[in-house]
Every structure is written in structure tokens, then in C-alpha cells.
Design an enzyme around this catalytic site. Structure first.
Site, PDB file in Angstrom:
ATOM      1  N   HIS A 189      40.455  32.458  38.437  1.00  0.00           N
ATOM      2  CA  HIS A 189      40.267  31.024  38.598  1.00  0.00           C
ATOM      3  C   HIS A 189      40.514  30.264  37.299  1.00  0.00           C
ATOM      4  CE1 HIS A 189      36.402  32.442  37.025  1.00  0.00           C
ATOM      5  NE2 HIS A 189      36.142  31.199  36.641  1.00  0.00           N
ATOM      6  N   GLU A 232      33.131  28.341  29.787  1.00  0.00           N
ATOM      7  CA  GLU A 232      32.266  29.457  30.153  1.00  0.00           C
ATOM      8  C   GLU A 232      32.139  30.435  28.987  1.00  0.00           C
ATOM      9  OE1 GLU A 232      33.916  31.263  33.610  1.00  0.00           O
ATOM     10  OE2 GLU A 232      33.877  29.439  34.811  1.00  0.00           O
ATOM     11  N   HIS A 237      35.877  31.329  27.805  1.00  0.00           N
ATOM     12  CA  HIS A 237      37.019  30.842  28.572  1.00  0.00           C
ATOM     13  C   HIS A 237      36.879  29.336  28.685  1.00  0.00           C
ATOM     14  CE1 HIS A 237      36.531  35.074  30.311  1.00  0.00           C
ATOM     15  NE2 HIS A 237      37.570  35.112  29.489  1.00  0.00           N
ATOM     16  N   HIS A 249      33.147  34.320  48.744  1.00  0.00           N
ATOM     17  CA  HIS A 249      32.188  34.144  47.652  1.00  0.00           C
ATOM     18  C   HIS A 249      31.485  32.806  47.778  1.00  0.00           C
ATOM     19  CE1 HIS A 249      33.259  37.461  44.826  1.00  0.00           C
ATOM     20  NE2 HIS A 249      34.409  37.405  45.464  1.00  0.00           N
ATOM     21  N   HIS A 287      41.366  32.962  33.974  1.00  0.00           N
ATOM     22  CA  HIS A 287      40.708  34.223  33.642  1.00  0.00           C
ATOM     23  C   HIS A 287      40.188  34.869  34.920  1.00  0.00           C
ATOM     24  CE1 HIS A 287      37.678  31.021  33.493  1.00  0.00           C
ATOM     25  NE2 HIS A 287      36.776  31.934  33.847  1.00  0.00           N
TER      26      HIS A 287
END
Length: 458
Positions: free
Chosen positions: A348, A354, A378, A305, A384
């Protein structure tokens, strides 16, 4: 009298992602001895609107601009003696209450926020604003707040301006017709708009309407620095739209209410004329809109990613390099081709808070309980990631090229600050999903250390 005709517009190029700190040479000249506004520089005619990000614009609905008028001048400053906009006004017209907040490090998720039924109670944009969470301090011009708006009727003879910060508005259900001192903007779901500090605006709606707002204090939204990406990518400056000048010459015998948000509280005053009487303006401190479909997606084409920062549309920078007061990030339709990779967002913890919302569709990592019109939060260092169902499907999926998030638009308000949640968010809204944590309970370990030998070892 409503006037909306062809519009003059002047653009002066500027570097990407940088606010012009001084206005371009004045384009309009006001001859005070004759009360005459004259055009001193020619400009191309634009029918629909001006394009660009923090460019210099000149606009008026009067064509040509040589008509003798009694006008007064005004000026807005984005920063002290910087980024001014000069307005030529027909004439000058004579709560967010401080919310109690709670601290929670738990993963939080909200079901779709309920819109009041128009048959039961009329609620306009200002009356339907609710603060969900925030951080920082309005008085010191440092921080942010996240709001939800839930309304079912237009603002009638009422306008609003924010003395505290800039609004980034994300409509989720229903389109917004926004009247500003600079002109009109029609903003629909899958579009965003930014109305900067001190700008008066009024909103018409056409149905029961819902959306999200990111408010930042003391800074303005910018395009992110592209670094090695180079000249093109992400949100391109050419795709931002600026309203063209529009004005109304309207008396309001019953009084026009002007609402001001100052230090988190609402104040109101009345005047007898419409505030949208700016005949012409020029400068670069303006409202603007952007269609999220124009975002140029960049993604991994080999394995693993890239950091989610590659999906940043706009950022409000802090004084620390590389650290934002707030980022506006989207997860648009795209191709997924990464090989030997768990393709959904990875599990992560990080140093950012967030908040996520969903405009439409189904978010790939949580296709069940995360619904359009809802949200999740979060907090910093709170773990999460995808729910158990997503994990199982992605772990077994064949890694062929595939389309991701077609028909979907999820977004994130991300901040380096630690957010506290209001009582409205935790209790009054009655939308908090108390069972959110259960989406991870079915996760199972698939680790099989004896199934094969690690490469390079005997």
C-alpha cells in the site's frame, strides 16, 4: 525516609475516551490556620494501584490522613484551567538539542540500535536520549517527535521533565523503575507508560536498556473512539494503571539536578532536596501505564482486511476530525481466519507516515531484517509491504485458521504529518540498513490472465 503503605484512592467514573475538563469536587482540605491536611471523604483502600483512564483519583501513603504536617500545595494544569492535579508537597525545593534534519522519501530501516556498554561509559536515560525523526513545531504546540533511548545506568540524583509535550515510553529491553511526583511505576517490555507534560520523573534501570518514545506537542493521548464497536474493545479503560502516592524526605547535600526540556533544548538547575516530596495528590492529570497483553483484538472473521486502525491503543487527535497527530498501534498475537485473502499486511501507499518498532519476536511481513530494537520508517505515499519471502509463502499457504504473531509484539507510531529524519538517525547511529530496499527486488509477477475466464464472461 521512604514511606510506602496502604493507599487511599477515590474514583469518579467518566465517559470513555474523553478528558475531564473540570476536576471533581476537591477531596482534600488544607486547613492553613493549623497546617493540617485532613481527609474529608472516605475511600476504599487499594494495595497495588488505581485503575482507569482519566478518572479522578485521590491518593496518599499516609493512613489515616489526619496527621498534622507542615505542607505546601501545588497544582498542575494539563490545559488552561482544565484537568488539574493538586499536590500536597512536603516542601518546595528552592540535550534534546534542536537536531539537524534531512528529508527522504525512501523506505528506511534501522538495525537494532546499539546500547553503550556499561564497562566503557555510564549512560543514564537522559544522556541516552536520541531524536530519530519528527515533524511540526514545538513553539506552536503542534507536532511530534520520535526518540530512541539507550542507557546502562540509573539516574542518580537527577530528574527530568518535559515542557514541550507528553512522552509515550515503550521499553524494548530491560525494565524501568520510574519515580514520579505521583508515585512509582515499574514498566517492563510489553508494557507502555505515558508521562505527561511537566511531570518530573527519574528512571532506574537494572541492565543495558533500550526503548522507543513517541512525543506529542499540544495534545494528550486518548482512547480512540470506538464507533460501531460499541462499549468494549481495543484498550479498555479498566486496564490502565495509575501510581499511588509515594514520597521521600531526603536531603541531597551535593545537589539534586533537575533537567528541563524546553523548545528542544535542555536546561538544568540544582536543589538540595529530592523533588519527589509530594505527600498526597488528587485529580486526573497523572502518569499511567498499560500492559499490551490486555489489548482486546478485533479482526476480520470472513474475508479481506479490516483497516489497521482497529489495532489503535492510544491516539493524539488533531483539530481535523478523524485525523491524528499520532496514533500508537500494535500488532499483537491473534487468530487469522480470513478466507480467499492474502493474509499478511497488503502492499500500500497512504497519506500517513508510519514508524514501526519491534519489542520482541518476528514481524510476520518481514521476518528477516526487521529485528527487535530496530525500526523502520515509511513516509507518506511511499509504497511498502511484505518482503518477497513473505509474499511467496503467503501466496501458497493453505488458508486454515492459524495463530499469527505468537511471541511477537510489533508496534507503529503513525502520524498524518510528514516526518524528517535527524542526522543521528541517518548517520551518527550507524544503524541505518542501506540494503533495505533489496527485500522487494526478488518479487515476481504471478499474473496469468489466460489461466481462466473472468466470472460472468463468455
Amino acid at each position: 525516609m521512604n514511606v510506602l503503605q496502604r493507599t487511599h484512592a477515590v474514583q469518579v467514573p467518566c465517559p470513555r475516551a474523553r478528558i475531564i475538563l473540570k476536576s471533581a469536587p476537591i477531596i482534600y482540605m488544607l486547613n492553613s490556620s493549623q497546617d493540617q491536611l485532613s481527609l474529608v471523604q472516605g475511600a476504599p483502600i487499594r494495595e497495588a494501584g488505581c485503575t482507569g483512564f482519566y478518572l479522578q483519583f485521590l491518593t496518599s501513603p499516609l493512613n489515616p490522613l489526619t496527621k498534622v504536617m507542615s505542607l505546601t500545595t501545588g497544582m498542575k494544569l494539563a490545559l488552561i484551567l482544565t484537568s488539574p492535579v493538586f499536590t500536597y508537597r512536603e516542601r518546595h525545593g528552592s540535550e534534546f538539542h534542536s537536531a539537524s534534519v534531512n528529508i527522504s522519501s525512501n523506505e528506511l530501516r534501522w538495525k537494532p540500535f546499539e546500547i553503550p556498554k556499561s564497562s566503557q561509559k555510564k549512560v543514564d536515560f537522559v544522556s541516552g536520549l536520541h531524536t530519530l525523526c519528527g515533524a511540526g513545531d514545538i513553539r506552536s504546540n503542534n507536532g511530534l517527535a520520535i526518540h530512541i533511548f539507550l542507557c546502562n545506568t540509573s539516574m542518580e540524583n537527577r530528574c527530568f521533565y518535559n515542557s514541550d509535550g507528553d512522552f509515550l515510553i515503550v521499553p524494548q529491553k530491560g525494565k524501568l523503575l520510574i519515580y514520579t511526583e505521583f508515585g512509582k511505576m515499574l514498566v517492563q517490555p510489553n508494557e507502555i507508560c505515558v508521562i505527561q507534560r511537566g511531570m518530573r520523573f527519574s528512571i532506574d534501570v537494572f541492565e543495558e536498556t533500550r526503548g522507543y518514545i513517541l512525543e506529542v506537542y499540544g495534545v494528550h493521548f486518548e482512547l480512540p473512539d470506538l464507533g460501531p464497536i460499541g462499549a468494549n474493545g481495543l484498550a479498555n479503560p479498566r486496564d490502565f494503571l495509575i501510581p499511588v502516592a509515594w514520597y521521600e524526605d531526603r536531603q541531597v547535600p551535593g545537589g539534586y539536578t533537575v533537567i528541563n526540556k524546553y523548545q528542544g533544548k535542555l536546561f538544568a538547575s540544582k536543589q538540595h532536596v529530592s523533588p519527589f516530596n509530594v505527600v498526597a495528590w488528587h485529580g486526573n492529570y497523572t502518569p499511567y501505564k498499560y500492559n499490551l497483553e490486555n489489548f482486546m483484538v478485533i479482526n476480520s472473521v470472513a474475508f479481506d482486511h479490516a483497516d489497521p486502525s482497529i489495532f489503535t491503543v492510544l491516539t493524539a487527535k488533531s483539530v481535523r476530525p478523524g485525523v491524528a497527530i499520532a496514533d500508537f498501534v500494535i500488532f499483537p498475537p491473534r487468530w487469522g481466519v480470513a478466507d480467499k485473502t492474502f493474509r499478511p499486511p497488503y502492499y500500500h501507499r497512504n497519506c500517513m507516515s508510519e514508524f514501526m518498532g519491534l519489542i520482541k519476536g518476528h514481524y510476520e511481513a518481514k521476518q528477516g531484517g526487521f529485528l527487535p530494537g530496530g525500526g523502520s520508517l515509511h513516509s507518506a505515499m511511499t509504497p511498502h509491504g511484505p518482503d518477497a519471502d513473505c509474499f511467496e509463502k503467503a501466496s501458497k499457504a493453505k488458508l486454515a485458521p492459524e495463530r499469527i504473531a505468537d511471541g511477537t509484539m510489533a508496534f507503529m507510531f503513525e502520524s498524518s504529518l510528514n516526518l524528517a529524519v535527524t542526522k543521528w538517525g541517518l548517520q551518527t547511529s550507524n544503524c541505518l540498513d542501506e540494503n533495505y530496499y533489496k527485500c522487494w527486488e526478488p518479487l515476481k509477477s504471478h499474473f496469468t490472465p489466460n489461466s481462466r475466464k473472468p466470472a460472468g464472461l463468455n
